[in-house]
Design a protein around this motif. Structure first.
Motif, PDB file in Angstrom:
ATOM      1  N   UNK A 222      -0.315  27.468 -34.073  1.00  9.63           N
ATOM      2  CA  UNK A 222      -0.006  26.274 -33.274  1.00  9.63           C
ATOM      3  C   UNK A 222      -0.393  26.517 -31.823  1.00  9.63           C
ATOM      4  N   UNK A 223      -0.081  27.704 -31.314  1.00  7.88           N
ATOM      5  CA  UNK A 223      -0.454  28.033 -29.939  1.00  7.88           C
ATOM      6  C   UNK A 223      -1.958  28.006 -29.735  1.00  7.88           C
ATOM      7  N   UNK A 224      -2.716  28.492 -30.718  1.00  8.87           N
ATOM      8  CA  UNK A 224      -4.178  28.472 -30.621  1.00  8.87           C
ATOM      9  C   UNK A 224      -4.698  27.038 -30.587  1.00  8.87           C
ATOM     10  N   UNK A 225      -4.081  26.164 -31.378  1.00  9.69           N
ATOM     11  CA  UNK A 225      -4.503  24.765 -31.371  1.00  9.69           C
ATOM     12  C   UNK A 225      -4.271  24.129 -30.003  1.00  9.69           C
ATOM     13  N   UNK A 226      -3.101  24.352 -29.413  1.00  9.07           N
ATOM     14  CA  UNK A 226      -2.818  23.793 -28.092  1.00  9.07           C
ATOM     15  C   UNK A 226      -3.745  24.380 -27.025  1.00  9.07           C
ATOM     16  N   UNK A 227      -4.085  25.660 -27.173  1.00 14.26           N
ATOM     17  CA  UNK A 227      -5.004  26.282 -26.218  1.00 14.26           C
ATOM     18  C   UNK A 227      -6.390  25.651 -26.303  1.00 14.26           C
ATOM     19  N   UNK A 228      -6.837  25.370 -27.517  1.00 14.17           N
ATOM     20  CA  UNK A 228      -8.149  24.741 -27.703  1.00 14.17           C
ATOM     21  C   UNK A 228      -8.156  23.323 -27.136  1.00 14.17           C
ATOM     22  N   UNK A 229      -7.052  22.620 -27.335  1.00 18.20           N
ATOM     23  CA  UNK A 229      -6.951  21.269 -26.765  1.00 18.20           C
ATOM     24  C   UNK A 229      -6.968  21.338 -25.242  1.00 18.20           C
ATOM     25  N   UNK A 230      -6.266  22.329 -24.691  1.00 17.84           N
ATOM     26  CA  UNK A 230      -6.154  22.454 -23.232  1.00 17.84           C
ATOM     27  C   UNK A 230      -7.505  22.722 -22.573  1.00 17.84           C
ATOM     28  N   UNK A 231      -8.394  23.467 -23.236  1.00 17.38           N
ATOM     29  CA  UNK A 231      -9.694  23.782 -22.639  1.00 17.38           C
ATOM     30  C   UNK A 231     -10.763  22.759 -23.029  1.00 17.38           C
ATOM     31  N   UNK A 232     -10.348  21.692 -23.718  1.00 15.02           N
ATOM     32  CA  UNK A 232     -11.307  20.676 -24.113  1.00 15.02           C
ATOM     33  C   UNK A 232     -12.241  21.141 -25.202  1.00 15.02           C
ATOM     34  N   UNK A 233     -11.688  21.807 -26.204  1.00 17.03           N
ATOM     35  CA  UNK A 233     -12.511  22.369 -27.274  1.00 17.03           C
ATOM     36  C   UNK A 233     -13.175  21.278 -28.101  1.00 17.03           C
ATOM     37  N   UNK A 234     -14.202  21.668 -28.794  1.00 17.98           N
ATOM     38  CA  UNK A 234     -14.937  20.743 -29.651  1.00 17.98           C
ATOM     39  C   UNK A 234     -14.075  20.312 -30.835  1.00 17.98           C
ATOM     40  N   UNK A 235     -14.476  19.214 -31.440  1.00 21.72           N
ATOM     41  CA  UNK A 235     -13.768  18.704 -32.615  1.00 21.72           C
ATOM     42  C   UNK A 235     -13.814  19.724 -33.748  1.00 21.72           C
ATOM     43  N   UNK A 236     -14.934  20.417 -33.905  1.00 20.45           N
ATOM     44  CA  UNK A 236     -15.077  21.402 -34.979  1.00 20.45           C
ATOM     45  C   UNK A 236     -14.049  22.515 -34.857  1.00 20.45           C
TER      46      UNK A 236
ATOM     47  N   UNK B 121     -10.514  21.130 -35.502  1.00 17.60           N
ATOM     48  CA  UNK B 121     -10.364  20.811 -36.925  1.00 17.60           C
ATOM     49  C   UNK B 121     -10.150  22.077 -37.747  1.00 17.60           C
ATOM     50  N   UNK B 122     -10.837  23.160 -37.378  1.00 14.80           N
ATOM     51  CA  UNK B 122     -10.683  24.423 -38.108  1.00 14.80           C
ATOM     52  C   UNK B 122      -9.241  24.910 -38.048  1.00 14.80           C
ATOM     53  N   UNK B 123      -8.610  24.798 -36.861  1.00  9.74           N
ATOM     54  CA  UNK B 123      -7.225  25.243 -36.732  1.00  9.74           C
ATOM     55  C   UNK B 123      -6.284  24.308 -37.479  1.00  9.74           C
ATOM     56  N   UNK B 124      -6.573  23.007 -37.455  1.00  5.06           N
ATOM     57  CA  UNK B 124      -5.747  22.054 -38.200  1.00  5.06           C
ATOM     58  C   UNK B 124      -5.801  22.367 -39.694  1.00  5.06           C
ATOM     59  N   UNK B 125      -7.000  22.668 -40.197  1.00  2.00           N
ATOM     60  CA  UNK B 125      -7.133  23.041 -41.611  1.00  2.00           C
ATOM     61  C   UNK B 125      -6.357  24.328 -41.888  1.00  2.00           C
ATOM     62  N   UNK B 126      -6.468  25.290 -40.987  1.00  2.00           N
ATOM     63  CA  UNK B 126      -5.729  26.541 -41.135  1.00  2.00           C
ATOM     64  C   UNK B 126      -4.228  26.280 -41.184  1.00  2.00           C
TER      65      UNK B 126
END
Length: 296
Positions: A220-234, A237-242
C-alpha cells in the motif's frame, strides 16, 4: 536470405515461449500441491526410478502412484518448452535473453534433483520447503525474461522508490518462506508416514499472518509513493494487481485456517503463492526500470 528468415521465424516465438515457461512453472507448483494434498508424495517410493525395478509404476496402478508419476512426467513438458525457449532466445542475438533462457533451463534438472532428494528423505519438510521456494524463484525469473523482451535497457529509477520496492519484494519472500514452514508443521505432509517439522502450527501461523500484514502495508505504501511522484498507469496498475492477488491470498489463508485446512483451499493457496511471486517480481521490475514517471 533463407537462413535469416528462419532465424527471424524462430525469434518471433520468444514471447509466447516466455509465457509458456511462466505458465508451465506455475502449473508445476499446482500439480506439486496436488501430490502433497492427496498424500501421493511417495506414490513413487524412490528416485530416479518410480520403483526399484522400473522408471514407471508396474502392476495395479494406484491413484497415488498415478498422481506422483504424472507430476514427474510434467518435467518432460518443461524440458521441451525450455529447449524451444533457448533456441528462440538464441536467435534474437540478445545476450541477456540467452543467459536467462539458460538459467531457466538449468532450473529444470536442478528441481528434478531436489525433488528426488525429497523422495529419498521421505518428504523431509525442510527440503520440500526448499523445493517449493525454488519453483517460486524460477517463476520470478520467467517474469524477468518476459520483461526483458520489450525492455532490454532499463533506465534509472528514483532511489527512494527503488528502496521501497526492494523492501516490498523482500517482505513477499518472507511471507512465502514462512508459508512453507507453516505447511511443514501442518497435516498435509504428502504421505501419512512422513514427519513434520515439529514446530507449533499456531505460533508459525501467527508469524505468517504478521508477515502478511507487513507485506500488505508495504505494498500500500508503494502504491501511494507511486501516486505521489506521478507514476505511470502501468506502474500503479502493477501494484493494484499485486494488492488484489495478495488480498485474495490472505483471505484464502484465513478461511483455510479457520476451516481446518481443506485440501481444495490449500491448493488454491499454493496457486496464489505462485501468483504473488510473479506479480511482486513484475512490480519490482517496473520500479527498477525507471519507467514509473508519466511521459512529458
Amino acid at each position: 536470405m533463407g537462413v535469416t528468415d528462419t532465424r527471424w521465424s524462430l525469434a518471433r516465438w520468444v514471447r509466447p515461449l516466455g509465457w509458456a515457461t511462466l505458465v508451465a512453472n506455475i502449473m508445476l507448483v499446482v500439480t506439486g500441491g496436488a501430490v502433497r494434498l492427496t498424500g501421493s508424495g511417495l506414490g513413487c517410493p524412490t528416485w530416479p526410478r518410480c520403483t526399484e525395478e522400473s522408471f514407471r509404476p508396474h502392476g495395479e496402478l494406484t491413484l497415488h502412484a498415478a498422481i506422483e508419476f504424472g507430476n514427474r512426467m510434467l518435467t518432460f513438458v518443461l524440458v521441451a518448452i525450455a529447449v524451444a525457449t533457448f533456441v528462440s532466445a538464441w536467435q534474437t542475438g540478445r545476450r541477456e535473453l540467452r543467459r536467462l533462457s539458460i538459467i531457466l533451463a538449468l532450473g529444470i534438472p536442478a528441481q528434478a534433483v531436489i525433488g528426488g532428494i525429497t523422495v529419498l528423505t521421505d518428504l523431509n519438510p525442510w527440503i520440500v520447503s526448499f523445493h517449493l521456494l525454488c519453483s517460486m524463484a524460477i517463476i520470478g525469473l520467467a517474469v524477468l525474461f518476459l520483461r526483458r523482451i520489450d525492455h532490454p535497457h532499463p533506465q534509472r529509477a528514483a532511489r527512494g522508490l527503488v528502496g521501497l520496492a526492494w523492501l516490498t519484494f523482500a517482505a513477499a519472500w518472507v511471507v512465502l518462506y514462512i508459508g512453507t514452514v507453516v505447511t511443514g508443521s501442518g497435516p498435509h505432509a504428502g504421505d501419512l508416514e512422513s514427519k513434520r517439522n515439529e514446530l507449533d502450527p499456531l505460533q508459525v501461523s501467527q508469524l505468517h499472518a504478521d508477515s502478511v500484514f507487513l507485506f500488505f502495508g508495504l505494498s500500500v505504501g508503494l502504491l501511494f509513493a507511486l501516486i505521489a511522484v506521478g507514476a505511470s498507469h502501468e506502474a500503479r496498475r502493477a501494484v493494484v494487481v499485486l494488492l488484489a492477488v495478495s488480498f485474495s491470498q490472505g483471505a484464502i489463508g484465513f478461511v483455510q485456517y479457520f476451516t481446518d485446512l481443506p485440501e481444495i483451499l490449500v491448493g488454491f493457496h499454493m496457486l496464489g503463492a505462485a501468483l504473488v511471486s510473479a506479480t511482486v517480481t513484475w512490480t519490482l521490475l517496473l520500479v527498477l526500470d525507471g519507467r514509473t514517471s508519466k511521459p512529458a
